[in-house]
Design a protein around this motif. Structure first.
Motif, mmCIF file in Angstrom:
data_model
loop_
_atom_site.group_PDB
_atom_site.id
_atom_site.type_symbol
_atom_site.label_atom_id
_atom_site.label_comp_id
_atom_site.label_asym_id
_atom_site.label_seq_id
_atom_site.Cartn_x
_atom_site.Cartn_y
_atom_site.Cartn_z
ATOM 1 N N ASN A 142 0.827 -1.216 0.000
ATOM 2 C CA ASN A 142 0.000 0.000 0.000
ATOM 3 C C ASN A 142 0.852 1.253 0.000
ATOM 4 O O ASN A 142 0.541 2.222 -0.699
ATOM 5 N N LEU A 143 1.940 1.252 0.761
ATOM 6 C CA LEU A 143 2.841 2.404 0.806
ATOM 7 C C LEU A 143 3.469 2.643 -0.571
ATOM 8 O O LEU A 143 3.538 3.777 -1.046
ATOM 9 N N ILE A 144 3.913 1.586 -1.217
ATOM 10 C CA ILE A 144 4.506 1.707 -2.561
ATOM 11 C C ILE A 144 3.470 2.229 -3.544
ATOM 12 O O ILE A 144 3.739 3.144 -4.330
ATOM 13 N N ASP A 145 2.260 1.686 -3.500
ATOM 14 C CA ASP A 145 1.190 2.113 -4.400
ATOM 15 C C ASP A 145 0.842 3.584 -4.194
ATOM 16 O O ASP A 145 0.645 4.330 -5.159
ATOM 17 N N ASP A 146 0.781 4.031 -2.939
ATOM 18 C CA ASP A 146 0.454 5.429 -2.642
ATOM 19 C C ASP A 146 1.559 6.395 -3.075
ATOM 20 O O ASP A 146 1.289 7.559 -3.356
ATOM 21 N N THR A 147 2.789 5.926 -3.105
ATOM 22 C CA THR A 147 3.939 6.799 -3.376
ATOM 23 C C THR A 147 4.289 6.882 -4.853
ATOM 24 O O THR A 147 4.705 7.935 -5.337
#
Length: 109
Positions: free
Chosen positions: A58-63
């Motif tokens: 999720n962090l990678i997708d948001d960034t």
């Protein structure tokens, strides 16, 4: 335990690195080059517990978001030039390519 390999465009790498550190995801950064656009990428290696995989994804997708970019195609160096497009084209760049691999054993010395 999982090994997450995330390949991101250089444009997103510093922001992702900062967010990974802030969220306590240990990581290793490697410089890499993409095959299609021949542009700079950064490959992140993260060894994490199974229960944190979704948080990391999720962090990678948001960034790492997608965006449009105009690129000039590379001139063909031999072979058939019939499919060569001699003018700049719009392509979608960014995002991340992510691999999640099982880890049999992990040691930190």
């Amino acid at each position: 335990m999982k090994m997450v390999i995330a390949i991101v465009q250089d444009h997103d790498s510093q922001r992702l690195s900062d967010r990974l550190t802030k969220a306590n995801f240990r990581n290793t950064k490697l410089a890499s080059t993409g095959g299609f656009l021949r542009a700079g990428n950064t490959t992140f290696l993260c060894g994490i517990d199974d229960e944190r995989v979704d948080d990391l994804l999720n962090l990678i997708d948001d960034t790492c978001g997608n965006r449009e970019q105009t690129v000039a195609p590379v001139t063909p160096m031999g072979g058939n030039a019939d499919s060569y497009i001699p003018y700049p084209v719009e392509v979608e760049v960014g995002g991340a390519t992510v691999f999640v691999l099982p880890i049999e054993q992990f040691e930190r010395f």
